[in-house]
Each structure stands twice: as structure tokens, then as C-alpha cells.
Scaffold this active site. Structure first.
Site, PDB file in Angstrom:
ATOM      1  N   TYR A   1       0.861  -1.182   0.000  1.00 39.93           N
ATOM      2  CA  TYR A   1       0.000   0.000   0.000  1.00 39.93           C
ATOM      3  C   TYR A   1       0.899   1.233   0.000  1.00 39.93           C
ATOM      4  O   TYR A   1       1.624   1.490   0.956  1.00 39.93           O
ATOM      5  CB  TYR A   1      -0.891  -0.039   1.240  1.00 39.93           C
ATOM      6  CG  TYR A   1      -1.934   1.044   1.369  1.00 39.93           C
ATOM      7  CD1 TYR A   1      -2.202   1.961   0.352  1.00 39.93           C
ATOM      8  CD2 TYR A   1      -2.689   1.145   2.536  1.00 39.93           C
ATOM      9  CE1 TYR A   1      -3.167   2.925   0.484  1.00 39.93           C
ATOM     10  CE2 TYR A   1      -3.665   2.115   2.691  1.00 39.93           C
ATOM     11  CZ  TYR A   1      -3.905   3.003   1.673  1.00 39.93           C
ATOM     12  OH  TYR A   1      -4.864   3.969   1.815  1.00 39.93           O
TER      13      TYR A   1
ATOM     14  N   LYS B   1      -1.569  -1.611  -4.066  1.00 42.17           N
ATOM     15  CA  LYS B   1      -2.555  -0.532  -4.078  1.00 42.17           C
ATOM     16  C   LYS B   1      -1.799   0.794  -4.150  1.00 42.17           C
ATOM     17  O   LYS B   1      -1.055   1.144  -3.237  1.00 42.17           O
ATOM     18  CB  LYS B   1      -3.422  -0.572  -2.820  1.00 42.17           C
ATOM     19  CG  LYS B   1      -4.423   0.572  -2.706  1.00 42.17           C
ATOM     20  CD  LYS B   1      -5.225   0.455  -1.418  1.00 42.17           C
ATOM     21  CE  LYS B   1      -6.291   1.531  -1.320  1.00 42.17           C
ATOM     22  NZ  LYS B   1      -5.768   2.867  -1.035  1.00 42.17           N
TER      23      LYS B   1
ATOM     24  N   ILE C   1     -10.036   1.263  -5.738  1.00 47.38           N
ATOM     25  CA  ILE C   1     -10.473   1.280  -4.340  1.00 47.38           C
ATOM     26  C   ILE C   1     -11.316   2.539  -4.094  1.00 47.38           C
ATOM     27  O   ILE C   1     -10.811   3.552  -3.589  1.00 47.38           O
ATOM     28  CB  ILE C   1      -9.253   1.257  -3.389  1.00 47.38           C
ATOM     29  CG1 ILE C   1      -8.216   0.231  -3.834  1.00 47.38           C
ATOM     30  CG2 ILE C   1      -9.695   1.013  -1.954  1.00 47.38           C
ATOM     31  CD1 ILE C   1      -8.635  -1.212  -3.672  1.00 47.38           C
TER      32      ILE C   1
END
Length: 302
Positions: free
Chosen positions: A137, A165, A208
Site C-alpha cells: 500500500y 494498491k 479502491i
């Protein structure tokens, strides 16, 4: 080629009561709302879920509730981000006990980052302590470090690191990752919502979007049209997504504007963790007006 973490995966908010404890019934309803409206997975205990504003006990409780309510219907990514490698490992051990299968990890924060190597070591050490799927992330404003593409490539060589991500808003770097991981099982998820459509069209696996629980259709269709390479329909979805993102700055805090907007579903409270600035009546009126306009346009979406 088999990828678990694809599509529209909302980073769900955490409904809380007046003591800032998790509102279990509201959270369970939110999980069902996401799954019933076609979301492809869930991300619990992310920044949108106020993961580090909650106590560790309540953060773990939120994750446990989401895992239980999901009951394997869609993949769940759980945030275990923390300020040191050992703290992340402890969070992962707790997640294993809850039955979690995917841990989302940032570089450590509240730290003076020296090199990219420290983040590689961070993931290497974590991987030695778990067989769980690990998701990189990259969110520089919250960690103080931007993970560079070449560092992503190095971390991805660890066996149980399964995806990335990207919330850097650097489309050039994201393109580099798409090209590097083309034809592999490594999942690439766009974390900057305004880049969702363009990312799908160049080969991303998903995104997301924090507003997907309230406006599911544009995000699900953006994924489907983008994956199919339908540029015209994907960009129609993007136009709607751009308007949806216009809700965020209508309050001083994006967390507050998001929570108030999603509270319009009727089963959860707009409450935010202290000291986040709550929405004012004037801001709420502007958000309601924006929601009504967007809903009218979604009704016309083919």
C-alpha cells in the site's frame, strides 16, 4: 492466471457510536450493502475506515466483524499498517486468529525514512512470519515515503506478496507497474479514484473507491467497461466518478464528507473520530444536493 483481488473494492468506513466504538449492526449492514450491489471485494481498516483513530481493540473488532459478515462471499483486504515491523507482525498474528487471508501494508510511518531498502526489509521480515497474502500500500501523505516502482518490483519478488494498491496519484509510475506486471498474477489496484477509469483502460485489475457503497453502479460498470476496453462507456463512468469525487471537498475533512454522504443510506451514523472536524449543516446541505444530482445522472447511465 488467477487473481483474487480485482474489480471495485471499496475501502469501507467504520460506523462508530458516541464512545467511538464500532457500531456492529451498522457495519454488518454496510458489508451486505456492498456485496449485494456487486462490489468485488472489501478493504477494511484502511485510512477511509479511520483505522489509526480507532483503538487497537476496536480496529481488530471492525476487521473481525467484516470477516464474519462477509463469510467468504468476496475477498477481504485488512489493514495492518503500523509504525514498526514488529507492530505490523503482531497485527498480522491477530488477523490470522480472526481468519483473515490478506494483509494490507504500508511503509512504517512516524519515522524518518532513510532509504527504499528499509521498506523492502520491512516486507521481507513480515513475510518470514506469515503465509498470508500481503498487499503493498503506497500512500505517501500518510507515511512520509513514496515507494518507487523499482522498489515495488523488488518487494513483489517475495512469494506471498500478491498485489499493489497505488495511492500516489502518479499515473506515470502506475503505468510502469502495469507494464512490468503484464501477464502475471500480481494484482494492480488504483487507489486514486479519479484515475480509476484511465487505469482500467491501460490494464489495471481494479480500484479502491470510497463512495462505492453509496453509488455502486458507476464503479462496477467502470470496471466492467474498462476491462472490456470500451473506451466510450468507461469515460462516461469517469464523468460520473468525477462528480462523485466532487463531494469530498464539500467539508473540511474528506472523512467527514464521506461518512455523512454514506450515512444517507439510512442505517449508520455520520459520526467521525476525534479530533476530525465534523460536517456543518451548510456543508451537509451541499452534499445532499450533490447526491441528488448524481443520482439523477446515474439513472440515465446505460
Amino acid at each position: 492466471m488467477s487473481k483474487k483481488y480485482i474489480g471495485s473494492i471499496p475501502p469501507i468506513i467504520t460506523p462508530i457510536d458516541e464512545k467511538e466504538n464500532v457500531d456492529e449492526e451498522a457495519l454488518r449492514q454496510l458489508v451486505d450493502r456492498c456485496i449485494d450491489t456487486g462490489q468485488h471485494g472489501l478493504f477494511v481498516a484502511g485510512s477511509n475506515g479511520e483505522c489509526l483513530a480507532l483503538t487497537q481493540k476496536e480496529r481488530d473488532r471492525a476487521i473481525s466483524i467484516v470477516l464474519d459478515q462477509t463469510n467468504g462471499r468476496v475477498p477481504v483486504m485488512s489493514g495492518v499498517m503500523d509504525a514498526s515491523t514488529r507492530r505490523v507482525i503482531d497485527n498480522i498474528k491477530a488477523l490470522e486468529q480472526m481468519g483473515g487471508t490478506c494483509a494490507v501494508i504500508t511503509p512504517v510511518f512516524y519515522a524518518r525514512h532513510a532509504t527504499q531498502d528499509e521498506t523492502v526489509r520491512h516486507f521481507e521480515e513480515i513475510a518470514r512470519h506469515t503465509d498470508m497474502d500481503l498487499m503493498i500500500y503506497n500512500i505517501p501523505p500518510f507515511t512520509g515515503q513514496t515507494i518507487k516502482p523499482k522498489t515495488i518490483f523488488r518487494i513483489a519478488e517475495i512469494d506471498n506478496v500478491v498485489g499493489y494498491k497505488d495511492t500516489t496519484s502518479s499515473f506515470i509510475d502506475f503505468q510502469s507497474c502495469v507494464e512490468h506486471f503484464k501477464g502475471t498474477d500480481f494484482a494492480l489496484l488504483q487507489g486514486s479514484t479519479l484515475l480509476s477509469a484511465a487505469s482500467m483502460l491501460i490494464g489495471a485489475d481494479g480500484f479502491i473507491p470510497s463512495m462505492a457503497p453509496l453509488f455502486p453502479e458507476p464503479f462496477v460498470k467502470c470496471y466492467e467497461y474498462g476491462r472490456a476496453g470500451d473506451i466510450e462507456r468507461t469515460m462516461k463512468c469517469h464523468a460520473l466518478i468525477e462528480e462523485i469525487c466532487g463531494i469530498f471537498p464539500l467539508a473540511k475533512s474528506q472523512t467527514a464528507s464521506t461518512k455523512f454522504a454514506i450515512s444517507r443510506l439510512g442505517f449508520l451514523n455520520k459520526r467521525v473520530c476525534q479530533p476530525t472536524e465534523p460536517t456543518t449543516p451548510e456543508q451537509e446541505a451541499a452534499i445532499i444536493a450533490a447526491i441528488e444530482t448524481i443520482e439523477e445522472k446515474i439513472a440515465a447511465l446505460d
